[in-house]
Design a protein around this motif. Structure first.
Motif, mmCIF file in Angstrom:
data_model
loop_
_atom_site.group_PDB
_atom_site.id
_atom_site.type_symbol
_atom_site.label_atom_id
_atom_site.label_comp_id
_atom_site.label_asym_id
_atom_site.label_seq_id
_atom_site.Cartn_x
_atom_site.Cartn_y
_atom_site.Cartn_z
ATOM 1 N N THR A 101 0.817 -1.208 0.000
ATOM 2 C CA THR A 101 0.000 0.000 0.000
ATOM 3 C C THR A 101 0.848 1.253 0.000
ATOM 4 O O THR A 101 0.537 2.233 -0.686
ATOM 5 C CB THR A 101 -0.926 0.014 1.235
ATOM 6 N N TYR A 102 1.923 1.251 0.769
ATOM 7 C CA TYR A 102 2.803 2.411 0.906
ATOM 8 C C TYR A 102 4.256 1.994 0.670
ATOM 9 O O TYR A 102 5.049 1.953 1.611
ATOM 10 C CB TYR A 102 2.660 3.033 2.291
ATOM 11 N N PRO A 103 4.629 1.664 -0.547
ATOM 12 C CA PRO A 103 5.992 1.148 -0.782
ATOM 13 C C PRO A 103 7.083 2.153 -0.450
ATOM 14 O O PRO A 103 8.112 1.780 0.121
ATOM 15 C CB PRO A 103 5.982 0.791 -2.270
ATOM 16 N N ALA A 104 6.903 3.432 -0.805
ATOM 17 C CA ALA A 104 7.947 4.421 -0.534
ATOM 18 C C ALA A 104 8.086 4.655 0.962
ATOM 19 O O ALA A 104 9.199 4.750 1.489
ATOM 20 C CB ALA A 104 7.636 5.739 -1.250
ATOM 21 N N PHE A 105 6.967 4.739 1.666
ATOM 22 C CA PHE A 105 7.002 4.932 3.117
ATOM 23 C C PHE A 105 7.725 3.768 3.786
ATOM 24 O O PHE A 105 8.591 3.963 4.645
ATOM 25 C CB PHE A 105 5.576 5.051 3.648
ATOM 26 N N SER A 106 7.367 2.558 3.393
ATOM 27 C CA SER A 106 7.987 1.372 3.993
ATOM 28 C C SER A 106 9.478 1.326 3.701
ATOM 29 O O SER A 106 10.289 0.986 4.577
ATOM 30 C CB SER A 106 7.302 0.105 3.466
ATOM 31 N N PHE A 107 9.847 1.672 2.474
ATOM 32 C CA PHE A 107 11.264 1.679 2.106
ATOM 33 C C PHE A 107 12.046 2.699 2.913
ATOM 34 O O PHE A 107 13.098 2.394 3.483
ATOM 35 C CB PHE A 107 11.387 1.948 0.600
ATOM 36 N N LEU A 108 11.546 3.923 3.001
ATOM 37 C CA LEU A 108 12.272 4.978 3.720
ATOM 38 C C LEU A 108 12.397 4.640 5.203
ATOM 39 O O LEU A 108 13.437 4.874 5.817
ATOM 40 C CB LEU A 108 11.572 6.323 3.543
ATOM 41 N N SER A 109 11.341 4.089 5.786
ATOM 42 C CA SER A 109 11.379 3.789 7.213
ATOM 43 C C SER A 109 12.378 2.699 7.550
ATOM 44 O O SER A 109 12.771 2.545 8.711
ATOM 45 C CB SER A 109 9.986 3.382 7.708
ATOM 46 N N ALA A 110 12.815 1.937 6.555
ATOM 47 C CA ALA A 110 13.761 0.847 6.793
ATOM 48 C C ALA A 110 15.213 1.249 6.569
ATOM 49 O O ALA A 110 16.114 0.480 6.888
ATOM 50 C CB ALA A 110 13.419 -0.346 5.893
#
Length: 340
Positions: A101-110
Motif C-alpha cells: 500500500t505504501y511502498p515508498a514509506f515502507s522503504f524509507l522507514s527501513a
C-alpha cells in the motif's frame, strides 16, 4: 541437567532482551513505525548538531517518488548523520502501513539512518518567537498554509537543533562542507529551500521575529525566500558573485547559485530532457528540481534517458528500482523495504 537448562534459558533471555533493546532504538512502539521515536528521542538524535531535516506538511502518508529520492540521496551522502523526516500525517499510534500500500514509506522507514517523526508544530514552535503567532492563527483561513507552516517549522527546527534543512525536491550529490550557510537562488537573492546552521544561531532567531512582525500570507514567499533575503540584507552587504565563489559575512556563508541551482527555475524543464552529455555538476552539492513549477506533471520514466532519470539511477538507486515506471506503466524490481 537442570542447571544446563537454566543457563540455556538465561542466555536466550539475554539475547531476546538485546534484540528488543536494539529494536526499540528504531521504534518506540513494537507494532508501529519502525523508525518512530518520541520527542525526547528527537532531542537525543539531533543533539550532536548534525542532521538532515525534511518536512511534509500535508496529511499524505505515501511520499511521491521525488520525495523518496530526496530522502534516500541524503541518507546515502550523509551515512553517519541522522536524516529526520517530519510528517504531519503521523501520530503516536500510526500503524505500520503495508509495503504494497505504501511502498515508498515502507522503504524509507527501513533505511538505517532515516527516522520518521510526527510534525507537531505546537511542540516544535515552543520557546521561539513563532509560538504566540501559531496559537493565534486560524490555519484554515490562511492562503498557502502548507507552505507557510513549512516555512515556520524549518526555522524553528534548525534553530533548536541545528543541522541542514532541505526541501523534498532536492537531490543530494555530495556533502555540503559548511555549517552556517544560506543558498543563493540568484545573485543577491536567497532561497529557503536549503540552509544550515548550528543550533541557536541568532540569524534564525531574528528570522523568526521578522516572520511574525511582517507576516502576510497573501504574498507568496514572504515568509520564505523573501524573509531570508531581507534578513540577509540586514546582516550583510550583499554583492554580486564573482565566478563560482561563495560570499562570506560574519560567520555565515552565502553559497553560489551553482551549489544548488545550476538549473534555474526558468529552465526547470531541462531536468526532464535528454542531454547529449549529462552535466557533471562538479560545482554543486545538491540539485533543486523545482517541483512546484511542474504543473504539467512531467514524469520520471524508466528508459527515457532524461537527465532526471539518470540522476535517480545514480543518487537514489532503490527509489529508481522500485518506484519508477517504464512507458508501459509498471515498475520493474520487487517492492519492499531495504537498506541503503
Amino acid at each position: 541437567m537442570r542447571k544446563e537448562l537454566q543457563l540455556s534459558l538465561s542466555v536466550t533471555l539475554l539475547l531476546v532482551c538485546g534484540f528488543l533493546y536494539q529494536f526499540t532504538l528504531k521504534s518506540s512502539c513494537l507494532f508501529c513505525l519502525p523508525s518512530f521515536k518520541s520527542h525526547q528521542g528527537l532531542e537525543a538524535l539531533l543533539s550532536h548538531r548534525r542532521g538532515i531535516v525534511f518536512l511534509e506538511t500535508s496529511e499524505r502518508m505515501e511520499p511521491p517518488h521525488l520525495v523518496s529520492c530526496s530522502v534516500e540521496s541524503a541518507a546515502k551522502i550523509y551515512p553517519e548523520w541522522p536524516v529526520v523526516f517530519f510528517m504531519k500525517g503521523l501520530t503516536d499510534s500510526t500503524p505500520m502501513p503495508s509495503n504494497s500500500t505504501y511502498p515508498a514509506f515502507s522503504f524509507l522507514s527501513a533505511i538505517d539512518n532515516v527516522f520518521l517523526f510526527p510534525l507537531d508544530m505546537k511542540r516544535l514552535l515552543e520557546d521561539t518567537p513563532l509560538f504566540s503567532w501559531y496559537n493565534q492563527i486560524n490555519a484554515s483561513a490562511e492562503r498557502n498554509w502548507l507552505h507557510i507552516s513549512s516555512d515556520a517549522s524549518r526555522l524553528a527546527i534548525i534553530w533548536k537543533y541545528g543541522g541542514i534543512y532541505m526541501d523534498t525536491d532536492v537531490i543530494s550529490i555530495r556533502p555540503i562542507p559548511e555549517e552556517n550557510f544560506l543558498a543563493a537562488q540568484a545573485s543577491r537573492y536567497s532561497s529557503n529551500g536549503i540552509f544550515g546552521f548550528l543550533p541557536h544561531h541568532p540569524f534564525l532567531w531574528e528570522c523568526m521575529e521578522n516572520f511574525v512582525e511582517h507576516y502576510n500570507s497573501d504574498i507568496w514567499g514572504n515568509q520564505g525566500p523573501e524573509l531570508m533575503t531581507r534578513m540577509l540584507r540586514v546582516w550583510c552587504k550583499l554583492e554580486d558573485f564573482q565566478e563560482v565563489s561563495d560570499l562570506r559575512c560574519l560567520n555565515i556563508s552565502f553559497l553560489h547559485p551553482q551549489r544548488f541551482y545550476p538549473i534555474s527555475y526558468q529552465e526547470w524543464r531541462r531536468y526532464y530532457e535528454v542531454w547529449d552529455t549529462d552535466p557533471s555538476f562538479n560545482d554543486s552539492y545538491a540539485l533543486h528540481l523545482w517541483n512546484h513549477m511542474n504543473q504539467e506533471g512531467r514524469a520520471v520514466i524508466r528508459g527515457s534517458n532524461t537527465l532526471v532519470e539518470n540522476l535517480y539511477r545514480k543518487h537514489c538507486p532503490r527509489t529508481y528500482r522500485d518506484l519508477i515506471k517504464g512507458p508501459e506503466g509498471s515498475a520493474t524490481g520487487e517492492l519492499g523495504a531495504g537498506n541503503k
